[in-house]
Design a protein around this motif. Structure first.
Motif, PDB file in Angstrom:
ATOM      1  N   ASP A   1       6.887  12.525   4.267  1.00 17.06           N
ATOM      2  CA  ASP A   1       6.553  11.854   3.006  1.00 17.06           C
ATOM      3  C   ASP A   1       7.295  12.461   1.820  1.00 17.06           C
ATOM      4  OD1 ASP A   1       4.827  10.162   4.287  1.00 17.06           O
ATOM      5  OD2 ASP A   1       3.106  11.491   4.020  1.00 17.06           O
ATOM      6  N   CYS A   2       7.189  11.756   0.708  1.00 21.75           N
ATOM      7  CA  CYS A   2       7.704  12.280  -0.555  1.00 21.75           C
ATOM      8  C   CYS A   2       7.050  13.631  -0.797  1.00 21.75           C
ATOM      9  CB  CYS A   2       7.362  11.333  -1.700  1.00 21.75           C
ATOM     10  SG  CYS A   2       7.628  12.066  -3.317  1.00 21.75           S
TER      11      CYS A   2
ATOM     12  N   ASN B   1       9.866  15.445   3.143  1.00 21.49           N
ATOM     13  CA  ASN B   1      10.781  14.748   4.054  1.00 21.49           C
ATOM     14  C   ASN B   1      11.557  15.720   4.934  1.00 21.49           C
ATOM     15  OD1 ASN B   1      11.910  12.641   5.374  1.00 21.49           O
ATOM     16  ND2 ASN B   1      13.436  12.184   3.801  1.00 21.49           N
TER      17      ASN B   1
ATOM     18  N   ARG C   1      15.421  19.323   8.613  1.00 19.72           N
ATOM     19  CA  ARG C   1      16.498  18.373   8.326  1.00 19.72           C
ATOM     20  C   ARG C   1      17.570  18.976   7.415  1.00 19.72           C
ATOM     21  NH1 ARG C   1      17.507  14.299   4.474  1.00 19.72           N
ATOM     22  NH2 ARG C   1      15.891  15.296   3.234  1.00 19.72           N
TER      23      ARG C   1
ATOM     24  N   CYS D   1      16.975  13.582  -1.036  1.00 18.17           N
ATOM     25  CA  CYS D   1      15.784  13.828  -0.221  1.00 18.17           C
ATOM     26  C   CYS D   1      15.653  12.809   0.893  1.00 18.17           C
ATOM     27  CB  CYS D   1      14.541  13.813  -1.092  1.00 18.17           C
ATOM     28  SG  CYS D   1      14.124  12.156  -1.666  1.00 18.17           S
TER      29      CYS D   1
ATOM     30  N   VAL E   1      14.065  10.117   0.895  1.00 17.07           N
ATOM     31  CA  VAL E   1      12.803   9.367   0.880  1.00 17.07           C
ATOM     32  C   VAL E   1      13.095   7.938   0.463  1.00 17.07           C
ATOM     33  CG1 VAL E   1      10.614   9.086  -0.348  1.00 17.07           C
ATOM     34  CG2 VAL E   1      11.312  11.343   0.458  1.00 17.07           C
TER      35      VAL E   1
ATOM     36  N   GLY F   1       9.694   7.956  -5.298  1.00 19.27           N
ATOM     37  CA  GLY F   1       8.720   8.998  -5.013  1.00 19.27           C
ATOM     38  C   GLY F   1       8.103   9.550  -6.280  1.00 19.27           C
ATOM     39  N   ARG F   2       7.487  10.701  -6.091  1.00 23.23           N
ATOM     40  CA  ARG F   2       6.765  11.333  -7.184  1.00 23.23           C
ATOM     41  C   ARG F   2       7.663  11.584  -8.397  1.00 23.23           C
ATOM     42  NH1 ARG F   2       4.879  14.180  -3.570  1.00 23.23           N
ATOM     43  NH2 ARG F   2       2.853  13.323  -3.074  1.00 23.23           N
TER      44      ARG F   2
ATOM     45  N   VAL G   1       2.116   7.162  -5.042  1.00 22.16           N
ATOM     46  CA  VAL G   1       2.995   7.740  -4.036  1.00 22.16           C
ATOM     47  C   VAL G   1       2.170   8.132  -2.827  1.00 22.16           C
ATOM     48  CG1 VAL G   1       4.761   9.466  -3.612  1.00 22.16           C
ATOM     49  CG2 VAL G   1       4.264   8.744  -5.951  1.00 22.16           C
ATOM     50  N   GLN G   2       2.512   7.522  -1.700  1.00 25.17           N
ATOM     51  CA  GLN G   2       1.828   7.868  -0.461  1.00 25.17           C
ATOM     52  C   GLN G   2       2.269   9.248  -0.049  1.00 25.17           C
ATOM     53  OE1 GLN G   2       1.556   5.499   2.777  1.00 25.17           O
ATOM     54  NE2 GLN G   2       0.367   3.979   1.662  1.00 25.17           N
ATOM     55  N   SER G   3       1.335  10.060   0.337  1.00 24.61           N
ATOM     56  CA  SER G   3       1.763  11.358   0.809  1.00 24.61           C
ATOM     57  C   SER G   3       0.717  12.032   1.657  1.00 24.61           C
ATOM     58  CB  SER G   3       2.122  12.239  -0.369  1.00 24.61           C
ATOM     59  OG  SER G   3       3.003  13.225   0.060  1.00 24.61           O
TER      60      SER G   3
END
Ligand SMILES: Cc1cc2nc3c(=O)[nH]c(=O)nc-3n(C[C@H](O)[C@H](O)[C@H](O)COP(=O)(O)OP(=O)(O)OC[C@H]3O[C@@H](n4cnc5c(N)ncnc54)[C@H](O)[C@@H]3O)c2cc1C
Ligand code: SF4
Ligand code: SF4
Ligand code: SF4
Ligand code: SF4
Lengths: 635, 379
Positions: A579-580, A583, A588, B39, B41, B45-46, B201-203
């Motif tokens: 997730d944000c 990641n 990675r 990143c 993503v 994001g945030r 933001v899903q996390s």
């Protein structure tokens, strides 16, 4: 240790480099020096181990030219001496080598150079045999492990007879190959060192005269080589098709003949002394051959000599080789030789059918086997300080915002040009090139970062650093001090306090050298990631001038050996995963092999077998999800 | 991800610190914020939701903090209950503070009464990489303050930016559940965005438990005209010995440097050259979305101008007054008028620059736009 075994006639299994060492021991070597470099390092490694027991001297020198000069000095004083190095090392020595030949030597002096065709662990695949021509020195090319020993021993004798150094050229497959070796007698002769003659060149005496004298010695060497057992013939004595080969090419050629069932009409001339060429011996075989295929590692060295000889003899023969631009070239002179390559060459020039040689089943099995192999990128070891250092450098460069270029150098951190090093290095050449290059980038009008390892620094960087300081180059020189010559197998160097033979030795400290040159020095542990980033950032921000940052942290492998591992694990509830907010940063981007991505769980996982517990990933994890236990364990 | 890179590379980043510490890809030093690596993503994001410079919808934020849209009356100073003058009762507090010490007093009172368990503040003691000649006291360092002592050590204005909100991200991760925040207007905007859009933001992982809209219990905003870039130190060190400087101040039309035993005035036009470019497009002078906003009282160095905005802010302020730690008086009409003029002028300038630079993060209503564009800006 079998290389010290005093049992003449006994057969033992040796690695090629051990056989070379054994050859030197049998010859009664009194002085050995080297700078580590794959594939040559084991030679001095085993010699240094044997030295205290057998009563000779062995040292890791700071670089190859120093090693050669030191060995030459021993030889000048009448002792038998040897220096060994990897291919690039001989280029470092070129200046001394091409005057050493003019001064000559007294005691036998053997220069062992291990070439690395296909550049398996080198920055290039240079063929150093040409240096033998440049320096007019006799050259041996062992084709088997047994020959590696025998030639080394003989090279000492020839050197002493001619009063000239001799070169033994090995290649990776010989140096790192293993084979049975019949041992000879170990010389018990102990000479006293004595310097009575003068070893001078150039202006003091006539260089031209000495050059002529050198040629006379070469002629004498050629004469000896005509009947040398290192050169021999195999196959049909009147073969119309002839392979001329040297070194590892001999066994490849023989095997190719066997596989293809070539006998009548085919022969192999195997040469062990390729410079100077035993012309009469070669000529005697050119006379029965119509076609010749030259199989040798890298450059068309023998090929050219054979062609020249054929012209001298006015022979109408056809020579296939790898000369650039030649109509008869069967391939380009790059990469490594192999049985397959020889078969391919034969197939090409003789239009031989190899159908049925490689069956479909074999091909399929090979393919399957490749699939099972896990895909492994070349990467820094787990717990490696370079990963942390390069990540800090990358971060600081981003914060600095000027896209400061990084010049790489030679060592484990050469990987700075790959993903494991965040693609940081913009250049990578030879030992010490980074500092030299970086002071020349002045027209970029921004600071430049140059890298060097501790061992590399001692090897080749001091003049570059002085140049940078003197010419006021805007350079941040980052010394990655992991306390070892790690890439080649943890040999000690001037900074670590022991010598090659394991005795305590005076320490030369990087920071003292730098301070002596007058450049400001800052020292920082790259595992303190935030401090490390700040250090690089602040030094980049300084207004010009040459400054040094030492990133000091022991090589991960040595550290794990010394203090054991620490247990690390991921607290799954805390791990942000894909997730944000993360990641998969650890697996990675930071990309330590010790931490892997558990796809099913969607969480990171420590691979306990691999992870050393260095704790750097824990410091970088945005969630504090990686825990490293305080206590260490061994195993 | 893409948007935040644009903010940073486009020179719009205020170095508020809202995005610093929410992921491993964004790092900061001094007043620099950098995206180290993509990143990867997907979607926003945030960083996008928290940053005051990716998007900022004034009316939507008004609705989130105060309820409803901005009225004509709110446009100039933001929604407020009252504007007054105040100062710390304690002389020592005032001596240690930038002006009247209202901010330090409110925060330390809130800590002492248990209203909050920690406060995100900005102390001195920063450093600057390009020189090593002292002056660290003038440079900001984000701090999580737990005691009155901590609060006192954060007093005085650092006229530079230093990613202060990274300390909030740290505090939330550490599990603090009632936090006070003091910040510049851009920081208050970011903070409110964290509260308003945090759940957009899903996390997973630790972020499942982090919720700024619940954990931040008091928001004190500072007035702010602009902040300086670190290059200013090179200018300043030409005029004074940096390590001897104790305080900077910007009274009307001047720039003052105070040392232990000296006071030096520098020409404001020269100082202005070092204003951070990101401040050029800042539309908020009085921290319009704070619970309480505090600034200078022009010409009266040991008093503050205070704007009470939310009921929460008013309660906490009045309780401090009742407890006898604050001294309060009315604000003269001329002063209020001047404050309104200065605030609207900042808006009009910023709005014009946003158009010049084609920067489009700010959304305001037609009504507000009319008022701002109507302000007569001298060339
Ligand atoms: C960059 C900047 C510019 C300003 N410009 C103006 C202006 O033009 N006009 C005006 O009236 N007022 C301005 N102020 C506000 C003013 O300087 C005082 O901070 C305010 O009046 C409160 O005074 P005080 O005596 O209560 O402060 P104190 O009790 O001394 O407390 C000061 C508080 O400010 C916080 N702080 C200090 N530096 C920073 C920073 N860099 N970032 C975030 N928080 C910080 C500290 O955490 C501390 O809690 C500015 C403040 C800043 C930080
Ligand atoms: S860095 Fe931390 S949070 Fe991110 S995947 Fe790895 S363990 Fe999980
Ligand atoms: S602790 Fe982390 S960085 Fe260190 S070896 Fe283990 S996985 Fe790699
Ligand atoms: S999208 Fe999330 S993970 Fe990516 S940079 Fe922004 S805050 Fe970090
Ligand atoms: S959130 Fe703040 S620090 Fe981050 S990019 Fe936006 S303005 Fe800069």
């Amino acid at each position: 240790m079998s290389i010290t075994l005093d049992a003449p006639g006994r057969e033992v299994l040796l690695m090629g480099n051990e056989a070379i060492a054994r050859g030197a021991i049998e010859a009664g070597v009194a002085f050995c020096s080297a700078y580590p470099g794959t594939p040559s390092s084991e030679i001095l490694g085993v010699l240094a181990e044997a030295a205290p027991k057998l009563g000779f001297y062995a040292e890791w020198s700071t670089n190859e030219i120093v090693a050669m000069e030191a060995a030459a000095a021993a030889a000048f004083s009448g002792l038998r001496a040897m220096c060994s190095m990897k291919s690039q090392g001989l280029s470092v020595c070129a200046d001394f080598l091409t005057t050493l030949n003019l001064s000559g030597t007294k005691g036998g002096l053997v220069i062992v150079v291990c070439d690395d065709p296909a550049a398996l662990s080198s920055v290039n695949e240079i063929d150093t045999r040409s240096y033998a021509e440049i320096a007019d020195l006799p050259l041996f090319e062992p084709a088997t492990v047994q020959e590696a020993k025998d030639m080394t021993k003989f090279a000492f004798e020839l050197s002493e007879e001619l009063c000239e150094p001799c070169i033994v050229r090995s290649v990776t497959r010989i140096s790192h190959g293993r084979g049975n070796v019949r041992l000879g007698e170990i010389s018990k002769e102990r000479r006293a060192a004595e310097l009575s003659e003068r070893f001078i060149t150039g202006l003091a005496t006539s260089a031209v005269e000495r050059h002529a004298g050198l040629h006379a010695k070469l002629r004498a060497a050629a004469e000896k080589f005509e009947s040398s057992p290192f050169n021999f013939y195999y196959g049909d004595p009147n073969a119309a098709f002839l392979i001329i080969t040297s070194g590892a090419g001999w066994l490849y050629s023989k095997e190719a003949f066997q596989i293809l069932g070539l006998d009548e009409g085919f022969g192999i001339l195997k040469l062990g002394t390729t410079h100077p060429l035993p012309r009469r011996l070669v000529a005697s075989h050119l006379k029965h051959a119509v076609e010749i295929l030259v199989i040798e590692e890298t450059d068309p060295f023998i090929e050219r000599k054979v062609k020249a000889l054929a012209v001298d003899l006015r022979l109408d023969i056809c020579v296939y080789g790898r000369e650039l631009g030649s109509e008869r070239a069967f391939a380009d002179a790059v990469g490594e030789m192999s049985v397959d390559a020889v078969i391919e060459a034969l197939q090409q020039v003789k239009k031989l059918s190899v159908a049925g040689l490689r069956n479909a089943e074999y091909e399929k099995e090979a393919e399957e086997a490749l699939k099972i192999l896990p895909k492994r990128e070349i990467a820094f070891c787990p717990g490696c300080p370079h990963r942390a250092s390069l990540f800090a450098i990358k971060t600081a460069i981003k914060l600095d915002g000027r896209d400061v270029p990084v010049c790489g150098d030679i060592g484990c951190y050469t990987l700075g040009m790959f993903r494991t090093g965040f693609y940081l290095s913009k250049t990578s050449h030879c030992m010490g090139a980074a500092i030299g290059l970086s002071s020349g980038f002045r027209s970029l009008k921004k600071p430049v970062i140059a890298l060097a390892g501790d061992s590399t620094f001692f090897h080749a960087c001091v003049p570059g650093l002085i140049n940078a300081k003197y010419n006021n180059a805007n350079v941040l020189y980052i010394l990655l001090d992991n306390g070892a010559t790690a890439m080649t197998g943890f040999q000690p160097h001037p900074g670590v306090g022991t010598n090659a033979m394991g005795e305590p030795a005076p320490t030369v400290r990087l920071e003292e050298v730098c301070k002596g040159i007058g450049v400001p020095v800052r020292i920082c542990d790259p595992f303190d990631v935030d401090d490390a980033v700040r250090a690089v950032y602040e030094l980049l921000q300084q207004q010009g001038g040459t400054r040094v940052l030492i990133f000091r942290h022991t090589c991960g492998i040595i550290e794990t050996k010394q203090r054991g591992k620490r247990k690390a694990y991921v607290v799954e509830e805390k791990c942000i995963g894909e997730d944000c907010g993360c990641n998969r940063f650890c697996s990675r981007v930071f990309n330590c092999p010790g931490i892997v991505w558990d796809k099913e769980k969607g969480k990171a996982r420590i691979d306990e077998v691999v992870c050393t517990g260095c704790g750097v990933c824990a410091k970088l994890c945005p969630a504090g999800a990686i825990i490293v236990e305080e206590e260490s364990y061994t195993g | 991800m893409s948007k935040i890179v644009e903010v940073v590379s486009g020179g719009l980043c205020t170095a508020c610190g809202g995005c610093v510490g929410v992921c491993p890809y964004i790092k900061s030093i001094e007043d620099r914020v950098a995206v180290i690596e993509d990143c990867g993503v997907e979607g926003e994001g945030r960083c996008y939701y928290f940053c005051p410079r990716t998007f900022f919808d004034v009316d939507e934020m008004n609705g989130f903090v105060f309820g409803g849209r901005r009225s004509e009356e709110d446009v100039v100073l933001g929604r407020h209950i009252s504007v007054l003058a105040a100062r710390a009762k304690s002389v020592a507090m005032r001596k240690n503070a930038q002006y009247g010490g209202v901010v330090s007093t409110i925060i330390s009172h809130a800590l002492e009464t248990g209203e909050i368990e920690a406060a995100v503040l900005t102390s001195g003691g920063g450093s600057c990489g390009s020189y090593d000649g002292g002056g660290g006291e003038l440079l900001p360092t984000p701090v999580i303050a737990r005691s009155k002592g901590d609060v006192l050590s954060c007093a005085k204005t650092k006229y530079f930016m230093g990613a202060s909100l990274s300390a909030l991200n740290k505090a939330l991760k550490e599990g603090f559940e009632s936090v006070g925040v003091v910040g510049t207007p851009c920081q208050i905007q970011a903070l409110r965005k964290m509260q308003a859009y945090g759940d957009a933001v899903q996390s997973g992982g630790i972020y499942e438990k982090i919720d700024a809209s619940k954990s931040v219990k008091l928001v004190v905003g500072l007035f702010c005209m602009w902040a300086l870039s670190y290059d200013f130190l090179w200018y300043l060190r030409k005029h004074v010995e940096l390590s001897a400087v104790r305080k900077l101040d910007i009274p009307v039309g001047g720039f003052l440097v105070f040392g232990e035993d000296f006071r030096k005035e520098l020409p404001l036009e020269e100082v202005r050259r070092y204003v951070r470019h990101a401040c050029d497009v800042c539309y908020d002078m009085t921290s319009e979305f704070a619970d309480i906003s505090v600034g200078a009282l022009e010409g009266v160095p040991d008093w503050n101008t205070v704007i009470l905005r939310t009921k929460l802010g008013e309660r906490i302020f009045r309780e401090a007054e009742k407890a006898g730690v604050l001294e309060v008086k009315e604000l003269e009409v001329e002063r209020l008028e001047h404050l309104r003029w200065a605030s609207l002028r900042k808006k009009a300038k910023a709005w014009r620059r946003m158009h010049e630079f084609k920067v489009e993060f700010l959304k305001i209503s037609e009504l507000e736009r009319g008022i701002v564009e109507g302000f007569p800006l001298e060339e």
